[in-house]
Design a protein around this motif. Structure first.
Motif, PDB file in Angstrom:
ATOM      1  N   ASN A   1     -27.456  56.722  40.801  1.00  0.00           N
ATOM      2  CA  ASN A   1     -27.319  57.552  39.620  1.00  0.00           C
ATOM      3  C   ASN A   1     -28.542  58.475  39.536  1.00  0.00           C
TER       4      ASN A   1
ATOM      5  N   GLU B   1     -24.201  60.153  41.095  1.00  0.00           N
ATOM      6  CA  GLU B   1     -23.539  59.872  39.830  1.00  0.00           C
ATOM      7  C   GLU B   1     -24.334  60.381  38.639  1.00  0.00           C
TER       8      GLU B   1
ATOM      9  N   SER C   1     -24.621  60.104  34.527  1.00  0.00           N
ATOM     10  CA  SER C   1     -24.262  59.164  33.463  1.00  0.00           C
ATOM     11  C   SER C   1     -23.309  59.790  32.458  1.00  0.00           C
TER      12      SER C   1
END
Length: 81
Positions: free
Chosen positions: A39, A60, A62
């Motif tokens: 992330n 990724e 959030s």
């Protein structure tokens, strides 16, 4: 030699993240080429593994709907390729 890629979603720290951390650290110590897909906001894993030479890739972002964000999957696909 082969490369190892661990994909870690989210930013929390718990049992699974500990396993990934220990595995990446120990494999790096033994000279393997370890990469992590993370992330964008996952600073804790970066701080813990940077001294061991692990390479980081970010895929990724959030958010509540991150599992449905096609951009996350596209970025991960590019990392794997």
């Amino acid at each position: 030699m082969f490369k190892i890629l661990s994909v870690v979603d989210g930013t929390g720290w718990g049992g699974t993240k500990f396993q990934v951390y220990y595995l990446a650290r120990e494999l790096s110590k033994r000279g393997l080429d370890v990469h992590m897909a993370l992330n964008f906001e996952y600073e804790e894993m970066i701080q813990k593994l940077s001294p061991w030479g692990v390479k980081f890739h970010f895929f990724e972002k959030s958010g509540k709907l991150r599992r449905f964000n096609v951009s996350n999957y596209y970025r991960l696909w590019k990392i794997i390729n």
